[in-house]
Design a protein around this motif. Structure first.
Motif, PDB file in Angstrom:
ATOM      1  N   MET A 206       0.826  -1.211   0.000  1.00  0.00           N
ATOM      2  CA  MET A 206       0.000   0.000   0.000  1.00  0.00           C
ATOM      3  C   MET A 206       0.861   1.261   0.000  1.00  0.00           C
ATOM      4  N   VAL A 212      -2.401   0.332  -6.698  1.00  0.00           N
ATOM      5  CA  VAL A 212      -2.672  -0.891  -5.951  1.00  0.00           C
ATOM      6  C   VAL A 212      -3.898  -1.555  -6.561  1.00  0.00           C
ATOM      7  N   VAL A 226      -8.280  -3.757   2.871  1.00  0.00           N
ATOM      8  CA  VAL A 226      -7.975  -2.350   2.593  1.00  0.00           C
ATOM      9  C   VAL A 226      -8.914  -1.507   3.451  1.00  0.00           C
ATOM     10  N   LEU A 231      -5.337   2.605   3.737  1.00  0.00           N
ATOM     11  CA  LEU A 231      -5.506   3.676   2.750  1.00  0.00           C
ATOM     12  C   LEU A 231      -4.641   4.879   3.117  1.00  0.00           C
ATOM     13  N   MET A 234      -1.090   5.028   1.615  1.00  0.00           N
ATOM     14  CA  MET A 234      -0.872   5.250   0.187  1.00  0.00           C
ATOM     15  C   MET A 234      -0.364   6.656  -0.094  1.00  0.00           C
ATOM     16  N   LEU A 240      -6.164   3.313  -6.457  1.00  0.00           N
ATOM     17  CA  LEU A 240      -6.584   1.995  -5.974  1.00  0.00           C
ATOM     18  C   LEU A 240      -7.613   1.417  -6.922  1.00  0.00           C
ATOM     19  N   ASN A 242     -10.141  -2.171  -7.644  1.00  0.00           N
ATOM     20  CA  ASN A 242     -10.673  -3.425  -7.111  1.00  0.00           C
ATOM     21  C   ASN A 242     -11.420  -4.155  -8.207  1.00  0.00           C
ATOM     22  N   ALA A 266      -9.626   6.172  -7.883  1.00  0.00           N
ATOM     23  CA  ALA A 266      -9.934   4.753  -7.712  1.00  0.00           C
ATOM     24  C   ALA A 266     -10.683   4.252  -8.932  1.00  0.00           C
TER      25      ALA A 266
END
Length: 352
Positions: A206, A212, A226, A231, A234, A240, A242, A266
């Motif tokens: 991270m 990530v 996470v 977080l 970072m 980020l 997912n 993200a």
């Protein structure tokens, strides 16, 4: 079971309201070619019940949950639940094992499509694709200077999970000359070394990565892996992604990090609750790129997942143990051993 025609059910969530398979070719024709008697289950349901599956030899399914109620009162539950996909967090593995039912997944079918989807999302987030799309649609062309992207070449990519799909992504990333660091306590060090990936703990991934990507399975161990603390590790310029399962990321903590610009952006193909409620904060943020758990939904995935699940059905029909069994303890269950033995014996006498 010896000498009987092998029967399989296919979950109805593959069909639209008109009865058309919206997933296209999922290789069901191979069941016909093998002489398997199959049909779509009569109900479109979020949970398979005993009445849906009792008497079938196998069930090929996508969305419905398999629970203890799937077996309650069933005289002859299926020998196989073949999941179309890699996740099995809605499947009660203990219940399946107790009742002598194999559970399989399709990592060979999903591997490349999900890896490609992860790369697609990574590039989209780094290049601010969603924001730039909005600029054009909303006649805000002059604002484009505010949305300079980040190049991928030479960056450090962090992976949470280094299973088959993540390993495929590592190969796709090679032309970008990235440095890859990964957290996976179950990955053999020699495997990571062969891939050119440095293994580290989750905090290090991270803290050090420019991007990530969450690619691990959802388990009790990875739920909210996470969280707010991780977080906060970072870099403010980091992103980020997912592409695994929503609950691996603490969504409320992510919203706060995005809202306060503690991280750059993200990209989410999955959510803690699917679909997210109208008015969910994620839907209002301009630094998040969203997809409805469908980024890897391609003809490649349909054929790959379908073919893998069908192969599992045909293996059981022939009395063989399928390749991707996730509840291995069931292989010692007498009921399953007897059923597979009966199919193998029948196979020597006549085609399935």
């Amino acid at each position: 079971m010896t000498g009987e025609r092998f029967t399989a059910g296919v979950s109805r969530d593959f069909l639209d309201a008109h009865g058309r398979n919206v997933w296209g070719d999922i290789r069901l024709g191979e069941l016909d070619a093998a002489g398997v008697d199959w049909h779509y289950l009569p109900r479109d349901t979020g949970e398979l019940l005993a009445a849906d599956v009792d008497g079938l030899d196998a069930v090929l399914f996508a969305g419905p949950a398999v629970t203890e109620r799937t077996f309650a009162g069933a005289a002859r539950p299926p020998a196989l639940f073949a999941r179309f996909g890699v996740g099995y967090d809605t499947v009660d593995l203990d219940a399946c094992t107790r009742h002598g039912s194999l559970v399989t997944i399709t990592p060979d079918g999903a591997r490349r499509p999900v890896a490609t989807a992860a790369l697609t999302l990574l590039l989209a987030v780094l290049h601010n694709l969603a924001a730039k799309d909005r600029l054009v649609r909303e006649a805000r062309w002059a604002e484009k200077e505010q949305w300079m992207g980040l190049g991928l070449t030479g960056r450090r990519v962090g992976l949470l999970g280094l299973g088959n799909t993540a390993r495929d992504l590592v190969g796709l990333l090679r032309p970008f000359e990235v440095d890859v660091v990964a957290y996976d306590p179950y990955c053999p060090p020699e495997t990571a070394e062969e891939l050119g990936v440095r293994l580290a703990d989750a905090d290090t991934v991270m803290a050090e990565a420019d991007a990530v990507i969450v690619m691990c399975a959802l388990t009790e161990e990875t739920h909210h892996l996470v969280d707010a603390r991780r977080l906060s590790l970072m870099m403010r310029t980091a992103v980020l992604l997912n592409v695994a399962r929503g609950p691996i990321v603490d969504e409320a903590a992510l919203v706060e990090a995005l809202r306060l610009r503690r991280i750059r952006a993200a990209g989410l193909d999955v959510f803690e609750t699917e679909p997210p409620a109208p008015g969910h904060p994620l839907l209002t943020l301009d630094n998040v790129t969203l997809s409805p758990h469908a980024l890897a939904w391609t003809d490649e995935m349909s054929a790959g997942n379908g073919g893998s699940a069908v192969r599992a059905v045909l293996d059981v029909a022939a009395g063989r143990v399928p390749r991707f069994v996730v509840n291995r303890a069931v292989l010692d269950e007498p009921r399953l051993v007897d059923r597979l033995g009966s199919r193998a014996a029948a196979r020597t006498e006549a085609p399935v």
